[in-house]
Design a protein around this motif. Structure first.
Motif, PDB file in Angstrom:
ATOM      1  N   LEU A 155     -41.379   9.799 -13.638  1.00 16.39           N
ATOM      2  CA  LEU A 155     -41.212   8.411 -14.811  1.00 16.39           C
ATOM      3  C   LEU A 155     -41.326   6.874 -14.225  1.00 16.39           C
ATOM      4  N   SER A 156     -41.320   7.012 -12.728  1.00 11.59           N
ATOM      5  CA  SER A 156     -42.155   5.593 -12.358  1.00 11.59           C
ATOM      6  C   SER A 156     -43.306   6.374 -12.346  1.00 11.59           C
ATOM      7  N   ALA A 161     -30.247   5.155 -20.605  1.00  6.91           N
ATOM      8  CA  ALA A 161     -30.215   3.124 -19.704  1.00  6.91           C
ATOM      9  C   ALA A 161     -30.739   3.389 -18.502  1.00  6.91           C
ATOM     10  N   ALA A 162     -30.595   5.022 -17.925  1.00 11.20           N
ATOM     11  CA  ALA A 162     -31.587   5.261 -16.550  1.00 11.20           C
ATOM     12  C   ALA A 162     -33.395   4.992 -17.224  1.00 11.20           C
ATOM     13  N   ALA A 163     -33.256   5.754 -18.272  1.00  9.73           N
ATOM     14  CA  ALA A 163     -34.707   5.732 -19.220  1.00  9.73           C
ATOM     15  C   ALA A 163     -35.499   4.590 -19.118  1.00  9.73           C
ATOM     16  N   LEU A 164     -34.865   3.655 -19.434  1.00 10.20           N
ATOM     17  CA  LEU A 164     -34.895   2.915 -19.623  1.00 10.20           C
ATOM     18  C   LEU A 164     -35.669   1.724 -18.662  1.00 10.20           C
ATOM     19  N   SER A 165     -34.917   1.504 -17.740  1.00  9.80           N
ATOM     20  CA  SER A 165     -34.308   1.238 -16.682  1.00  9.80           C
ATOM     21  C   SER A 165     -36.213   1.957 -15.698  1.00  9.80           C
ATOM     22  N   GLU A 189     -25.006   5.072 -27.786  1.00 14.53           N
ATOM     23  CA  GLU A 189     -25.504   3.931 -28.063  1.00 14.53           C
ATOM     24  C   GLU A 189     -24.714   3.318 -26.640  1.00 14.53           C
ATOM     25  N   THR A 190     -23.328   3.939 -27.246  1.00 16.55           N
ATOM     26  CA  THR A 190     -22.117   3.173 -26.992  1.00 16.55           C
ATOM     27  C   THR A 190     -22.478   2.932 -25.029  1.00 16.55           C
ATOM     28  N   GLU A 191     -22.307   3.851 -25.179  1.00 15.27           N
ATOM     29  CA  GLU A 191     -22.936   4.520 -23.169  1.00 15.27           C
ATOM     30  C   GLU A 191     -23.741   3.574 -23.102  1.00 15.27           C
ATOM     31  N   ALA A 192     -24.915   3.859 -23.778  1.00 16.00           N
ATOM     32  CA  ALA A 192     -25.919   3.182 -23.200  1.00 16.00           C
ATOM     33  C   ALA A 192     -26.155   1.599 -22.906  1.00 16.00           C
ATOM     34  N   ILE A 193     -25.533   1.414 -23.739  1.00 17.38           N
ATOM     35  CA  ILE A 193     -24.974  -0.839 -23.859  1.00 17.38           C
ATOM     36  C   ILE A 193     -24.016  -0.524 -22.683  1.00 17.38           C
TER      37      ILE A 193
END
Length: 358
Positions: A165-166, A189-193, A312-316
């Motif tokens: 991904l990087s 969240a990790a993927a978005l980061s 959704e909740t966990e990611a936010i």
């Protein structure tokens, strides 16, 4: 609280989660459940025996959801290959304008899909940066970067998603999503980061109420460890990650010990028809079936709605916690201890005892 990524904006979905195009799993009820829950559901074209059967499946899915859904077209080597062009024509005739492609030589199919009015939005799945760059030249809109952790065809480069991904972030001129190893909001969240615009999940969706497979197989996923997968067919450069069972053990043994190297020796064991029966009869040892290392992260069988709401909740929450780590001023260290010389310092106490003996 909706996400705002290139994927959600382009596809009109609320949560940047795509259901993988899984053979013998990607039927209308699976796709509709994911789309109704806010993600992107996908019908797998080759689960249908003919293009006209695909047409009926698309129509069936449309009767179950008013939200966007896609069709997967995977091009794989075969003695008698399916009429991919005919399947693509049905996709276009039925008004589907989101297509996931994968496999070998997708150029003609991508060209056909892009010449439609309006043109299709294409998500192309790749297991290497080299193949991803080739897909970019074909005009795909999104890349689905598939790490070595994934289920099914893992490629031959063995690069896991943390690096892949990087590398995609550094080199890709088009947006990408992350595929392989994702099951929860922390993963999203990790993927978005890492630069992705969303995630693709396959194995996680197999362990949902709506997945059209036997309950025993869903429970086998829940009960499994992350070590319970097997790499098969590496000898023939067609490496697949499969659920570890009696059949994969036999296949790997033949693969390692065969003196002829003929695929025919292992072919009956890795038959797709035999694998399909697993999902129908519920015997996890009856044939080979795909599963990713993410099985070690799956501990329940929720509905798609509950699963995506939880993600959704966990990611936010995860992204909010990460943001809270940035502060205006560095706080004082809390492990500094007391200065040398203070009476409570054990070294000073030892020195005092030594002095008292003088």
């Amino acid at each position: 609280m909706p996400f705002n990524t290139a994927l959600t904006r382009k596809l009109g979905i609320r949560i940047p989660v795509v259901q993988g195009g899984m053979q013998w799993v990607g039927y209308a009820e699976m796709a509709a459940a994911v789309s109704n829950a806010g993600g992107l559901g996908i019908i797998t074209a080759l689960t249908q025996p003919s293009p006209e059967d695909l047409r009926k499946e698309i129509q069936r899915c449309r009767s179950m959801t008013s939200n966007p859904f896609a069709v997967n077209l995977t091009l794989l080597p075969a003695m008698v290959p399916p009429d991919y062009g005919a399947y693509a024509k049905v996709v276009l005739d039925e008004g589907i304008r989101i297509v996931e492609t994968a496999g070998n030589s997708p150029g003609p199919i991508i060209k056909q899909l892009k010449e439609a009015t309006p043109p299709c939005v294409i998500l192309h799945k790749c297991t290497s940066i080299r193949h991803a760059m080739s897909a970019v030249k074909l005009g795909v809109d999104f890349l689905s970067i598939d790490g070595f952790e994934c289920a099914g065809h893992v490629g031959e480069t063995d690069i896991t998603n943390f690096i892949l991904l990087s590398r995609a972030r550094q080199t890709m001129p088009v947006p990408f999503i992350a595929s392989g190893g994702f099951a929860d909001g922390q993963g999203l969240a990790a993927a978005l980061s890492l630069g992705a615009e969303g995630i693709n999940m396959g194995t996680r969706f197999m362990a949902t109420v709506e997945a059209p497979i036997h309950q025993n197989i869903k429970q086998s996923i829940v009960d499994a460890q992350e070590t319970d997968t097997e790499l098969v067919l590496r000898r023939w450069k067609n490496t697949s990650r499969l659920f570890k069972n009696k059949v994969t053990e036999q296949a790997v043994k033949i693969e390692k010990e065969s003196t002829t190297g003929k695929f025919e020796e292992v072919g009956p064991l890795v038959s797709g028809k035999r694998g399909r029966q697993v999902f129908l009869n519920g015997d996890p040892d009856y044939g080979v079936w795909t599963a990713g290392q993410v099985i070690g992260l799956i501990h329940d069988i929720p509905t798609c709605e509950d699963l995506l709401a939880r993600i959704e909740t966990e990611a936010i929450d995860t992204l909010s916690k990460a943001s809270s780590l940035i502060v205006d001023e560095q706080p004082p260290a809390d492990i500094a201890g007391k200065k040398i010389g203070e009476k409570s310092d054990p070294r000073d106490e030892g020195t005092s005892i030594a002095k008292s003996k003088l």
